[in-house]
Design a protein around this motif. Structure first.
Motif, short mmCIF file in Angstrom:
data_model
loop_
_atom_site.label_atom_id
_atom_site.label_comp_id
_atom_site.label_asym_id
_atom_site.label_seq_id
_atom_site.Cartn_x
_atom_site.Cartn_y
_atom_site.Cartn_z
N ASP A 1 14.73 89.10 113.26
CA ASP A 1 13.76 89.59 112.27
C ASP A 1 13.70 88.91 110.90
O ASP A 1 14.84 88.35 110.50
N GLU A 2 12.54 88.55 110.55
CA GLU A 2 12.44 87.95 109.38
C GLU A 2 13.10 88.61 108.16
O GLU A 2 12.86 89.73 107.99
N SER A 3 13.99 87.95 107.05
CA SER A 3 14.38 88.49 106.01
C SER A 3 13.39 88.61 105.00
O SER A 3 12.38 87.41 104.75
N ARG A 4 13.40 89.46 104.10
CA ARG A 4 12.53 89.73 102.85
C ARG A 4 13.11 88.68 101.96
O ARG A 4 12.52 88.32 101.00
N LEU A 5 14.41 88.42 101.76
CA LEU A 5 15.01 87.67 100.84
C LEU A 5 14.94 86.28 101.26
O LEU A 5 14.92 85.83 102.33
N THR A 6 14.58 85.40 100.25
CA THR A 6 14.46 83.82 100.33
C THR A 6 15.47 83.25 99.41
O THR A 6 15.88 83.69 98.33
N GLY A 7 16.44 82.36 99.93
CA GLY A 7 17.44 81.99 99.03
C GLY A 7 18.86 82.33 99.30
O GLY A 7 18.94 83.40 100.18
N GLN A 8 19.82 81.85 98.85
CA GLN A 8 21.19 82.24 99.04
C GLN A 8 21.78 83.13 98.32
O GLN A 8 21.07 83.49 97.30
N VAL A 9 22.50 83.74 99.28
CA VAL A 9 22.94 85.21 98.73
C VAL A 9 24.59 85.03 98.85
O VAL A 9 25.19 84.52 99.70
N ARG A 10 25.35 85.15 97.62
CA ARG A 10 26.51 85.03 97.50
C ARG A 10 27.41 86.47 97.46
O ARG A 10 26.93 87.41 96.87
N ILE A 11 28.51 86.43 98.13
CA ILE A 11 29.21 87.87 98.40
C ILE A 11 30.36 87.43 97.89
O ILE A 11 31.26 86.93 98.50
N VAL A 12 31.06 88.43 96.89
CA VAL A 12 32.58 88.16 96.36
C VAL A 12 33.21 89.55 96.77
O VAL A 12 32.89 90.58 96.29
N GLY A 13 34.05 89.24 97.67
CA GLY A 13 34.92 90.31 98.16
C GLY A 13 34.42 90.60 99.62
O GLY A 13 33.45 91.26 99.79
N VAL A 14 35.30 90.36 100.75
CA VAL A 14 34.88 90.42 102.02
C VAL A 14 35.80 91.71 102.63
O VAL A 14 36.22 91.21 103.93
N GLY A 15 35.90 92.80 102.30
CA GLY A 15 36.27 93.91 102.80
C GLY A 15 35.29 94.31 104.01
O GLY A 15 34.24 93.55 104.24
N LEU A 16 35.31 95.72 104.15
CA LEU A 16 34.40 96.33 104.99
C LEU A 16 32.87 96.26 104.59
O LEU A 16 32.02 95.54 105.12
N LEU A 17 32.87 96.49 103.28
CA LEU A 17 31.41 96.50 102.73
C LEU A 17 30.97 94.96 102.63
O LEU A 17 29.63 94.76 102.76
N GLY A 18 31.57 94.06 102.01
CA GLY A 18 31.05 92.80 101.97
C GLY A 18 30.94 92.09 102.96
O GLY A 18 29.96 91.34 103.16
N THR A 19 31.79 92.26 104.00
CA THR A 19 31.45 91.49 105.48
C THR A 19 30.51 92.19 106.24
O THR A 19 29.55 91.42 106.67
#
Length: 360
Positions: free
Chosen positions: A2-20
């Motif tokens: 499916d095509e994303s509404r978001l365009t551009g990079q997304v950075r995630i800080v913290g890769v526990g359950l929610l971040g992952t």
């Protein structure tokens, strides 16, 4: 894909359950996801799991999602705001007013910060527990403080919709009061009840049924995390616990003189009030709908539960909810199947015809 509404990079800080889980959900839509974590091991696992890639000096994220414990949320948000002056920063902490006030006090640019909170989770944490569909159909609160432009805030809306969640707008104060009622106070009550079991006789504990399991299920949560959550939302939780203490006092008063007519009436009113409260809890798909239950006895053999699910499907009945109970020493389990009231009799007849034993 499916095509994303978001365009551009997304950075995630913290890769526990929610971040992952955020990373997995966005990667499934083709978004370029950048991962960062204080733990090299967790970061490596999340990258290998497919939740995103490692950061590089050329990164220019448009949106940053901070997924760290509440006691360091504001600090990490401030760091990300300073490091990426073109990005909108959000966090997923379960309290919203305290981080906002801390950021304002530190002089951070809150015109690029908006707190949010997905009401989704699992009993296990860590990157290996992440799921791309974790947020599907779940509420995701956006705690708007009025200082973010509509254009910037739309990035967060797009993230929530991309992940299949339901966007809910609240002020930080409304959010913290609401989660105190539906999450934080229940955690305290569940933990206090479960603590009564530590010195209980073994014979009493062995009698535990589904009622006790329901009340104490969330008592197994991480104490260190909950110390942070309750500390950050202490005032609303304390206020509601005082009200709850008043409710208990009224109940105790009535139980001290159970033979009096007024006592029986008061006990009935309290229990009936509980019925009314339960009826307001949203059901499947967010509808206020009560289901009916069928309790099926399931032999403790491999494949039996899968067969039950398959035959419910063959009967053209939608399974709305499921609860399992397996008493110690018993060779059967009890599967409480929740379905719409109008199909209860038909499903009961069909399962009985196929040889299933219906309890009661």
């Amino acid at each position: 894909m499916d095509e994303s509404r978001l365009t551009g990079q997304v950075r995630i800080v913290g890769v526990g359950l929610l971040g992952t889980s955020v990373g997995l959900g966005l990667r499934a839509r083709g978004v370029d996801v950048i991962l960062a974590d204080a733990s090299p091991t967790n970061l490596s696992i999340a990258i290998d799991y497919g939740a995103g890639r490692a950061a590089s000096p050329s990164d220019e994220p448009v949106l940053i999602v901070v997924c760290v414990p509440p006691d360091v949320t504001a600090q990490l948000v401030a760091t990300e705001l300073a490091a990426y002056p073109g990005a909108l920063v959000t966090d997923v902490a379960s309290v919203k007013l305290a981080p906002l006030e801390e950021l304002r006090a530190s002089g951070a640019d809150v015109s690029r910060y908006i707190g949010s909170h997905p009401l989704a989770g699992r009993e296990r944490g860590g990157p290996l527990s992440g799921r791309a569909d974790l947020f599907v159909g779940r509420p995701w609160v956006v705690a708007d403080h009025g200082g973010v432009s509509y254009q910037r805030g739309a990035l967060l809306d797009d993230l929530i919709l991309d992940l299949g969640a339901t966007l809910v707008e609240m002020s930080p104060e409304e959010h913290d009061s609401s989660v105190a009622l539906v999450s934080h106070v229940p955690q305290v009550i569940s933990s206090v009840m479960a603590r009564r079991l530590t010195d209980a006789p073994e014979a009493a504990v062995n009698l535990a049924g589904q009622g006790l399991r329901d009340v104490t299920r969330i008592a197994g949560s991480d104490p260190e995390l909950w110390v942070q959550i309750l500390g950050a939302n202490a005032a609303p939780v304390a206020s509601m616990l005082r009200d709850f203490r008043g409710d208990l006092d009224r109940f105790i008063e009535a139980l001290e003189y159970p033979s009096e007519g007024s006592s029986r009436r008061r006990i009935n009113e309290e229990l009936a009030g509980g019925n009314a409260g339960v009826a307001r809890i949203p059901g499947k798909h967010g509808l206020d709908r009560r289901y009916s239950s069928i309790i099926v006895m399931v032999d403790d053999r491999p494949g039996e539960l899968a067969r039950l699910f398959h035959e419910i499907g063959e009967a053209k009945v939608n399974l709305e909810d499921l609860r399992l109970e397996h008493s110690p020493g018993a060779q059967i389990g009890l599967a409480e199947i929740s379905v719409l009231p109008e199909v209860v009799q038909r499903l009961t007849d069909e399962l009985s015809r196929r040889g299933w034993r219906i309890a009661g």
